[in-house]
Motif scaffolding. Structure first.
Motif: not given
Lengths: 141, 399
Positions: A1-6, A9-10, B128-129, B132, B187-188, B190-191, B194-196, B199, B203
């Motif tokens: 899990m990651r933070i700020g994946v986008m 883009d911004v 944001t999602f 874009y 890319h999406y 992946d978003v 993985t996006d904390f 999820l 999830r």
């Protein structure tokens, strides 16, 4: 899990220009296959009326005054038209065409939305026979 | 929001205006604190009488009416109708036309899934999602516009074939667009995986087991995310899907995360299929000759719309108009799962669960449910009872 994946883009979009077109000062043009105002070719038309029969919006009326002398009045109600192009498909003579050149159709009154094609005298005859209130302005006047 | 307090329960109505999505539908959630304990759905706010209207029009005129059942998946509706009518008339569209039909259907699937992805992101508060993904969706909209002349309601079909052909310039522009969209989809994916923050909203939310999905009759990506291998493109190939087979994307988890991943992975199948069609586009005619009067008979056509199985039933009496036309859209099949899955979740998760099935209320409003104040759960009426109900209703109005 990651933070700020986008986030990339911004930050990448900060450098981009706005995508909004400054219409009417700037015109990007339309796609070649756009279906805009219907064109009628009186030479090719046989007055069979298939276009009017198949029109899902009932926007077309073919008035046959004299089939042999090719005296037709083609009435086209633009505000009813769904620009589906079925009339062009149905026409066996290739008398109808939906090109991409006349698509800016906005108007302040309803008159430009009722088009009559044909000989001016024939149009007058057809208009005289129509009930009052339905008449518009002939296309070639 | 209106709230109504009753002994031992608290009912929160959501809708009919804008219940998470910009379409009318009414939901009543009984909550215990924040937890939903009961859910009722009420539809019928966008009933447009399309089936009846179709009986008044000719076969050709109906094609354009049918295309307007849904604004997002307009092509697949017209395709199902065309295939059913062609089946009745014993006409088969030429191979090139069938391939172009599949091509437009897959492009439409890309546009629909991108649209859904953005809306679901918006429901999760991930704007944001939303923005874009919709920016990238413009690319497929431009391809569709270039191909057919319209962004929506493409009018690609005619009875017996398609209206337009593909030229080299268009093939090149589709390829370019598909390459771009494939990269963005990666890319999406992946978003969403993985996006904390995202999820946290997906999830383990709205988990539907395989058994539940089968009992509730879920269709499309909603069912496939619960490991139900159900795809009309595979089970009963129509148009050119026999020549261009697709793989079914399955996921065992059944939660919202799985639904996101299934839909996005399906896009890769679509990209693959589109490239294959462009590589091996069969030559030949675009239309087959179609009679104006369709022989008497009945036809059922199933197609895989972006949201799931779409069913058309058509009965002809041999005239130039259909005698009966019945449409069943995928949303009505999947809506039961929303009502069931919402139970036990927090109220804040409900919009995401609803958006998770990719609902389209206006498409599915084929009937009106009659409810009375002392019977909030609704009831079934026979035809005679319904008639009597109508008479009584207007008598009461007169008084």
């Amino acid at each position: 899990m990651r933070i700020g994946v986008m986030f990339p883009d911004v930050s990448g979009a900060l450098m981009r220009h706005s995508a909004t077109e400054k219409y009417p000062f700037q015109r990007q043009g339309v796609t070649a296959r756009l279906r805009s105002l219907l064109k009628w070719n009186p030479e090719a038309c046989t007055g069979c009326g298939l276009c009017a029969m198949d029109c899902p919006a009932e926007a077309i009326q073919v008035n046959v005054l004299d089939r042999k002398a090719k005296r037709f009045v083609f009435a086209y109600q633009v505000d009813r038209c769904a620009f589906c192009g079925q009339c062009v498909e149905s026409c066996r003579q290739g008398a109808l065409e939906m090109a991409n050149d006349r698509w800016e159709l906005a108007a302040l009154n309803k008159e430009p939305f009722m088009l009559y094609f044909g000989d001016p005298d024939d149009i007058k005859t057809v208009l005289a026979a129509e009930p009052a209130g339905e008449a518009g302005i002939p296309a070639d006047k | 929001m209106n709230t109504k307090q009753e002994p031992q329960r608290f009912v929160i109505p959501i809708g009919p205006q804008h219940p998470a999505l910009k379409e009318p539908g009414n939901f009543q959630f009984t909550v215990d604190g924040e937890i939903v304990t009961k859910a009722i759905v009420r539809l019928g706010y966008a009933h447009r009488g399309i089936e009846k209207a179709a009986e008044e029009r000719t076969w050709i005129q109906d094609l354009y009416l049918i295309e307007r059942v849904c604004g997002i998946c307009s092509h697949i509706h017209a395709l199902a109708y065309c295939l059913a009518v062609e089946q009745l008339a014993h006409v088969e569209a030429p191979p090139r036309a069938q391939a172009i039909r599949v091509l437009v259907a897959e492009l439409e699937r890309i546009h629909s899934h991108f649209l859904w992805m953005g809306v679901s992101g918006h429901e999760a508060g991930f704007d944001t999602f939303f923005m874009y993904s919709w920016r990238d969706r413009e690319r497929v909209m431009n391809i569709l516009e270039k191909l057919t002349g319209n962004r929506v309601n493409y009018s690609a079909n005619v009875l017996g074939g398609v209206k337009f052909d593909l030229d080299q310039e268009q093939i090149a522009s589709i390829r370019g667009g598909i390459d771009f969209l494939e990269e963005r989809t990666r890319h999406y994916l992946d978003v969403v995986a993985t996006d904390f923050m995202f999820l946290q909203r997906t999830r383990g939310i709205g988990v539907m087991s395989r058994a539940q999905a089968e009992i509730m009759g879920a269709v499309g990506p909603t069912a496939r995310a619960s490991n139900v291998a159900r795809d009309v493109r595979k089970d009963a190939p129509y148009a050119a899907y026999k020549e261009y087979p697709v793989d079914i994307i399955l996921d065992e988890r059944g939660d919202l995360e799985a639904r996101f991943e299934v839909r996005l992975k399906e896009l890769f199948e679509s990209f693959h299929l589109i490239r294959k069609i462009l590589d091996t586009l069969p030559g030949g005619e675009l239309t087959a000759r179609m009679p104006r009067k369709v022989p008497a008979g009945e036809a059922v056509m199933r197609v895989e719309a972006p949201r799931g199985e779409l069913l058309y039933f058509i009965r002809s009496n041999g005239s130039d108009k259909p005698e009966r036309l019945k449409i069943r859209t995928p949303t009505i099949c999947n809506l039961t799962s929303v009502v069931k899955l919402a139970i036990g979740h927090q109220l804040a998760d409900v919009p995401m669960i609803l958006a998770g099935i990719d609902p389209c209320f206006s498409c599915n409003d084929r009937s009106v449910q009659i409810r009375t104040s002392n019977d909030p759960d609704g009831r079934m009426l026979s035809w005679d009872e319904l008639r009597q109900h109508g008479i009584d209703f207007y008598k009461r109005l007169e008084k």
